[in-house]
Motif scaffolding. Sequence first.
Motif, mmCIF file in Angstrom:
data_model
loop_
_atom_site.group_PDB
_atom_site.id
_atom_site.type_symbol
_atom_site.label_atom_id
_atom_site.label_comp_id
_atom_site.label_asym_id
_atom_site.label_seq_id
_atom_site.Cartn_x
_atom_site.Cartn_y
_atom_site.Cartn_z
ATOM 1 N N ARG A 1 -3.410 9.517 10.545
ATOM 2 C CA ARG A 1 -4.149 8.324 10.103
ATOM 3 C C ARG A 1 -3.988 7.255 11.179
ATOM 4 O O ARG A 1 -2.889 6.837 11.481
ATOM 5 N N SER B 1 0.342 5.561 0.581
ATOM 6 C CA SER B 1 -0.512 6.723 0.823
ATOM 7 C C SER B 1 0.341 7.982 0.780
ATOM 8 O O SER B 1 1.533 7.953 1.102
ATOM 9 N N ASN C 1 0.840 -1.202 0.000
ATOM 10 C CA ASN C 1 0.000 0.000 0.000
ATOM 11 C C ASN C 1 0.868 1.243 0.000
ATOM 12 O O ASN C 1 1.974 1.229 0.542
ATOM 13 N N SER D 1 0.056 11.988 2.168
ATOM 14 C CA SER D 1 -0.724 12.846 3.064
ATOM 15 C C SER D 1 0.028 14.136 3.310
ATOM 16 O O SER D 1 1.258 14.173 3.250
#
Length: 182
Positions: A59, A51, A49, A53
């Motif tokens: 998170r 991400s 994964n 931000s």
Amino acid sequence: MKVIETAIPGLLILEPKVFGDARGFFMESYNAKAFQDATGLDVTFVQDNHSRSGKGVLRGLHYQVEQAQGKLVRVTRGSVFDAVVDLRKSSPTFGQWAGVELSEENNRQLWIPPGFAHGFLVTSDSADFLYKTTDYYAPQFERSLAWNDPTVGVEWPLAGAAPLLSAKDVAGKPLAECETFA
């Protein structure tokens, strides 16, 4: 690879070998044999994964009550304060937390065994956060421990600003109401 044990059994900080010169650097971000030799763990990762931000995004603290995931996490751009909470009732460190800075400068990785809640706060302008998991994402089993539960007491480096949270994270439950692991 250098392995640094934390105060919580099973939670490991990993420092890969980085080879750099005037052109840049090279490192193996993951090698199954090197990981097993350094940690003694034989794990299979099934999902990667990524991400991105912005500063102040928090998170977490996330976990799955079934299909519990082990995670190998790292930051490839920017920096984060990464925090985990031990949710294994049989552990002597149940309910305790540990935190570490992960950044593109330190190249550190964190091995988080199944049975932990996990989250991070972006401390740079933005951050790219990558992680491998030992089981697939299963939204029906996902839970959130309240990031600010005073009984856990994670010391987030917020610098006086409120974090940016998703609706799921705003609704996180205190540890006393969370489903946990044996």
